[in-house]
Design an enzyme around this catalytic site. Structure first.
Site, PDB file in Angstrom:
ATOM      1  N   GLU A 148      -4.687  46.017  52.236  1.00 21.67           N
ATOM      2  CA  GLU A 148      -4.185  47.457  52.797  1.00 21.67           C
ATOM      3  C   GLU A 148      -3.578  48.422  52.128  1.00 21.67           C
ATOM      4  O   GLU A 148      -2.637  47.985  51.344  1.00 21.67           O
ATOM      5  CB  GLU A 148      -2.930  47.104  53.849  1.00 21.67           C
ATOM      6  CG  GLU A 148      -3.551  45.995  54.959  1.00 21.67           C
ATOM      7  CD  GLU A 148      -4.682  46.599  56.051  1.00 21.67           C
ATOM      8  OE1 GLU A 148      -4.849  47.882  55.820  1.00 21.67           O
ATOM      9  OE2 GLU A 148      -5.042  45.890  56.783  1.00 21.67           O
ATOM     10  N   CYS A 176       2.363  54.108  54.929  1.00 21.98           N
ATOM     11  CA  CYS A 176       0.959  54.310  54.583  1.00 21.98           C
ATOM     12  C   CYS A 176       0.361  55.341  55.433  1.00 21.98           C
ATOM     13  O   CYS A 176      -0.752  55.926  55.106  1.00 21.98           O
ATOM     14  CB  CYS A 176       0.358  52.956  54.507  1.00 21.98           C
ATOM     15  SG  CYS A 176       0.356  51.958  55.940  1.00 21.98           S
ATOM     16  N   GLU A 208      -6.608  43.667  59.516  1.00 21.73           N
ATOM     17  CA  GLU A 208      -5.682  42.930  59.950  1.00 21.73           C
ATOM     18  C   GLU A 208      -5.392  43.321  61.639  1.00 21.73           C
ATOM     19  O   GLU A 208      -6.280  44.333  62.025  1.00 21.73           O
ATOM     20  CB  GLU A 208      -4.429  43.012  59.286  1.00 21.73           C
ATOM     21  CG  GLU A 208      -4.590  42.984  57.918  1.00 21.73           C
ATOM     22  CD  GLU A 208      -3.359  42.803  56.740  1.00 21.73           C
ATOM     23  OE1 GLU A 208      -2.646  43.575  57.183  1.00 21.73           O
ATOM     24  OE2 GLU A 208      -3.185  42.286  55.995  1.00 21.73           O
ATOM     25  N   ASN A 245       8.181  49.891  51.509  1.00 23.88           N
ATOM     26  CA  ASN A 245       8.335  50.701  52.369  1.00 23.88           C
ATOM     27  C   ASN A 245       8.707  50.289  53.688  1.00 23.88           C
ATOM     28  O   ASN A 245       9.719  50.852  54.240  1.00 23.88           O
ATOM     29  CB  ASN A 245       7.359  51.895  52.496  1.00 23.88           C
ATOM     30  CG  ASN A 245       5.843  51.159  52.895  1.00 23.88           C
ATOM     31  OD1 ASN A 245       5.689  49.955  52.496  1.00 23.88           O
ATOM     32  ND2 ASN A 245       5.133  51.948  53.624  1.00 23.88           N
TER      33      ASN A 245
HETATM   34  P1  NAD Z   1       2.778  48.747  44.428  1.00 28.82           P
HETATM   35  O1  NAD Z   1       1.169  48.300  44.604  1.00 28.82           O
HETATM   36  O2  NAD Z   1       2.952  49.126  43.259  1.00 28.82           O
HETATM   37  O3  NAD Z   1       3.296  47.254  44.815  1.00 28.82           O
HETATM   38  C1  NAD Z   1       2.978  46.274  45.877  1.00 28.82           C
HETATM   39  C2  NAD Z   1       3.185  44.931  45.543  1.00 28.82           C
HETATM   40  O4  NAD Z   1       2.394  44.557  44.607  1.00 28.82           O
HETATM   41  C3  NAD Z   1       4.653  44.633  44.978  1.00 28.82           C
HETATM   42  O5  NAD Z   1       5.205  43.351  45.339  1.00 28.82           O
HETATM   43  C4  NAD Z   1       4.500  44.644  43.462  1.00 28.82           C
HETATM   44  O6  NAD Z   1       5.338  44.009  42.629  1.00 28.82           O
HETATM   45  C5  NAD Z   1       3.047  43.990  43.471  1.00 28.82           C
HETATM   46  N1  NAD Z   1       2.341  44.371  42.377  1.00 28.82           N
HETATM   47  C6  NAD Z   1       2.225  45.507  41.550  1.00 28.82           C
HETATM   48  N2  NAD Z   1       1.311  45.311  40.505  1.00 28.82           N
HETATM   49  C7  NAD Z   1       0.830  44.070  40.420  1.00 28.82           C
HETATM   50  C8  NAD Z   1      -0.195  43.366  39.970  1.00 28.82           C
HETATM   51  N3  NAD Z   1      -0.945  43.876  38.713  1.00 28.82           N
HETATM   52  N4  NAD Z   1      -0.802  42.173  40.371  1.00 28.82           N
HETATM   53  C9  NAD Z   1      -0.046  41.416  41.507  1.00 28.82           C
HETATM   54  N5  NAD Z   1       0.992  42.377  42.158  1.00 28.82           N
HETATM   55  C10 NAD Z   1       1.260  43.436  41.725  1.00 28.82           C
HETATM   56  O7  NAD Z   1       2.995  49.630  45.893  1.00 28.82           O
HETATM   57  P2  NAD Z   1       4.612  49.903  46.455  1.00 28.82           P
HETATM   58  O8  NAD Z   1       4.883  51.173  45.688  1.00 28.82           O
HETATM   59  O9  NAD Z   1       5.186  49.011  46.600  1.00 28.82           O
HETATM   60  O10 NAD Z   1       3.925  50.650  47.889  1.00 28.82           O
HETATM   61  C11 NAD Z   1       3.591  51.829  48.149  1.00 28.82           C
HETATM   62  C12 NAD Z   1       1.973  51.680  48.406  1.00 28.82           C
HETATM   63  O11 NAD Z   1       1.673  50.709  49.425  1.00 28.82           O
HETATM   64  C13 NAD Z   1       1.385  53.127  48.751  1.00 28.82           C
HETATM   65  O12 NAD Z   1       0.085  53.495  48.127  1.00 28.82           O
HETATM   66  C14 NAD Z   1       1.130  52.858  50.360  1.00 28.82           C
HETATM   67  O13 NAD Z   1      -0.011  53.771  50.879  1.00 28.82           O
HETATM   68  C15 NAD Z   1       0.634  51.455  50.220  1.00 28.82           C
HETATM   69  N6  NAD Z   1       0.765  50.943  51.531  1.00 28.82           N
HETATM   70  C16 NAD Z   1      -0.098  50.580  52.435  1.00 28.82           C
HETATM   71  C17 NAD Z   1      -0.246  49.974  53.595  1.00 28.82           C
HETATM   72  C18 NAD Z   1      -1.311  49.766  54.381  1.00 28.82           C
HETATM   73  O14 NAD Z   1      -1.057  49.154  55.213  1.00 28.82           O
HETATM   74  N7  NAD Z   1      -2.458  50.367  54.124  1.00 28.82           N
HETATM   75  C19 NAD Z   1       1.113  49.677  54.016  1.00 28.82           C
HETATM   76  C20 NAD Z   1       2.371  50.123  53.376  1.00 28.82           C
HETATM   77  C21 NAD Z   1       2.141  50.876  51.957  1.00 28.82           C
END
Ligand code: NAD
Length: 480
Positions: free
Chosen positions: A259, A293, A461, A160
């Site tokens: 996060e 997020c 963080e 995102n």
């Molecule tokens: P996601 O969890 O699908 O993917 C994030 C990353 O993790 C990607 O690089 C993906 O390839 C990797 N990944 C996926 N499955 C994995 C596994 N089993 N093992 C290791 N790595 C793996 O998230 P997304 O769809 O890319 O992002 C959106 C999500 O992120 C939303 O839930 C959002 O709220 C959250 N988010 C949180 C924050 C925060 O600061 N709290 C900030 C931005 C986004």
């Protein structure tokens, strides 16, 4: 990394100071119109292993001799390098995510620069604490704390805010002397590759920063986070991905900083400056098409101003500048929530896809949507949608508002809109979140703690919190 218009470009890994594109490839799709604009290499287990080994080897190379001041200067050079290629970064971020240019130019890329500068300065001025301890012989002892790098840090980032969230972890990890293996989202690899080019040009020793591309589950992300050569994992993404990573990390007792997701609430009290609350909620609900997020997905409005607020928000939703969802899959997920919401409640604005009559109709668009009338246990009110969708519901008392906001599994951020100073200070600390904003949203000071409670994260963080996570404090006791 640039390629002439119309050509499909090859994204590359960066390991041991070398760019390469080994492995199978998968398409890089532009969300604006659904066209394939690149090919991304899928790191296999051997490539991930080589990246971790390269990072491990670099820990005992010239990087080990960098003083905190040397590292600080290196981070400033990286920030300079991003600034020098600012337009390329903006273009790449917009192509991968579809976000409006103004947003990437005002937020994503400047924050990437700011992350390096902030941790360059913070780490350079970080002192060590000491304690004088009494001993029976009266001569005492001196205890002091030394901060050492953890070693090899795995950074796994979402799509995102690709550069912003990657650098938010890479910068403090490098500032504290670690080496890094980064894996950006498979959907948004381009600014990470540019960052690798900037780091390479900034003269960091080979292996200090490594970049591998690929998917998450049963792929590069999983192999990286389960790797026994990784000393810490910094992850931003979905809560259930966090669970999977934590399970993998448990085998090696690898420390994690998480996060995760949110279902953030906004509270609008009748004493608020309503115009400001509407303007702020339009930003907090629809910035980056709700794909932040910290975005607000549930707004509770005190009953006397509910109708006025709802009408103004619905009208404002029609004039928001917005981009598409990041992928067809994510668009389908958001559209699924909208279909259920339309059947069970009221759509006050949006609720469907825009029709442009041009190439963008091949993209993954959803109009900014305002919903009302759904029960609190409806999936659209309870689950994270991560799209341009906000649900409005009325409340009658402060206690009820707090109970509604605090319900549910998440606890990342909240907003409070009120003109009553006492209420602001009374309500904000009672919210079960890591970050509460009063009469504003997403106003960030990079020194403050950032993170979530409950299913929204583990650890904090920001500022010294990041420096603490990425370093190991060691006590030295000297008998005098
Ligand atoms: P996601 O969890 O699908 O993917 C994030 C990353 O993790 C990607 O690089 C993906 O390839 C990797 N990944 C996926 N499955 C994995 C596994 N089993 N093992 C290791 N790595 C793996 O998230 P997304 O769809 O890319 O992002 C959106 C999500 O992120 C939303 O839930 C959002 O709220 C959250 N988010 C949180 C924050 C925060 O600061 N709290 C900030 C931005 C986004």
């Amino acid at each position: 990394m640039s390629s002439p218009a119309g050509q499909v470009r090859r994204v590359r890994h960066y390991t041991a100071g070398r760019f390469h594109a080994e492995g199978d490839v998968f398409p890089l799709v532009a969300p604006v119109d659904g066209r394939t604009v690149g090919l991304v290499p899928e790191a296999d287990a051997a490539t991930v292993d080589a990246a971790v080994r390269s990072a491990r080897a670099a820990l005992s190379g010239p990087w080990a001799a960098y003083s905190p001041a040397d590292r600080s200067r290196a981070l400033h050079r990286i920030a300079d390098g991003i600034e020098a290629r600012f337009e390329e970064f903006v273009t790449a971020e917009c192509s991968d995510t579809g976000k409006p240019r103004e947003l990437a130019a005002a937020v994503d890329i400047p924050r990437g620069v700011a992350n390096f500068r902030a941790y360059a300065d913070l780490s350079a001025s970080r002192g060590e604490r000491s304690w004088h301890t009494g001993t029976p012989d009266g001569r005492g002892a001196l205890n002091y704390t030394v901060h050492k790098p953890l070693g090899v840090v795995a950074v796994v980032a979402p799509w995102n805010l690709p550069l912003l969230l990657l650098t938010w972890k890479v910068a403090p990890a490098l500032a504290t002397g670690n080496t890094v293996v980064a894996k950006p989202s498979e959907l948004t690899p381009s600014t990470a590759e540019l960052l690798a080019e900037v780091i390479d040009a900034a003269g960091l020793p080979a292996g200090v920063f490594n970049l591998v591309h690929g998917h998450g589950a049963d792929a590069a992300g999983a192999w990286l986070t389960a790797h026994p050569g990784v000393d810490a994992i910094a992850f931003t993404g979905e809560s259930r991905t966090g669970s999977a990573i934590m399970r993998a990390a448990a085998d090696h007792l690898t420390p994690v900083s998480f996060e995760l997701g949110g279902k953030n609430a906004g509270l609008v009290f009748a004493d608020a400056d309503l115009e400001r609350a509407v303007e702020g909620t339009l930003r907090s609900a629809f910035t980056n098409s709700g794909q932040v997020c910290l975005c607000t997905e549930r707004v509770y409005v005190e009953r006397p101003v509910f109708a006025e607020f709802a009408a103004a928000l619905a009208e404002g939703a029609g004039s928001v500048t917005y981009g598409p969802m990041v992928s067809a899959e994510h668009r389908d997920k958001v559209a699924g929530y909208l279909a259920r919401a339309a059947a069970d409640g009221t759509v006050l604005a949006g609720g469907d896809a825009p029709v442009f009559g041009d190439d963008r109709d091949g993209g993954f668009w959803v109009r900014p949507t305002v919903l009302a009338g759904l029960p609190e246990d409806h999936p659209a009110v309870r689950e994270e949608i991560f799209g341009p969708v906000v649900h409005l519901a009325p409340f009658d008392t402060e206690e009820e508002a707090l109970a509604l906001a605090n319900a549910g599994p998440y606890g990342l951020a909240a907003t409070v809109w009120t003109g009553d100073l006492s209420r602001a200070h009374r309500v904000a600390p009672r919210l079960d979140v890591g970050i509460a904003w009063v009469n504003t949203w997403n106003l960030r000071d990079l020194r403050t703690p950032f993170g979530g409670v409950k299913a929204s994260g583990i650890g904090r963080e920001g500022g010294h919190h990041s420096l603490d996570f990425f370093s190991e404090p060691m006590n030295v006791c000297v008998k005098i």
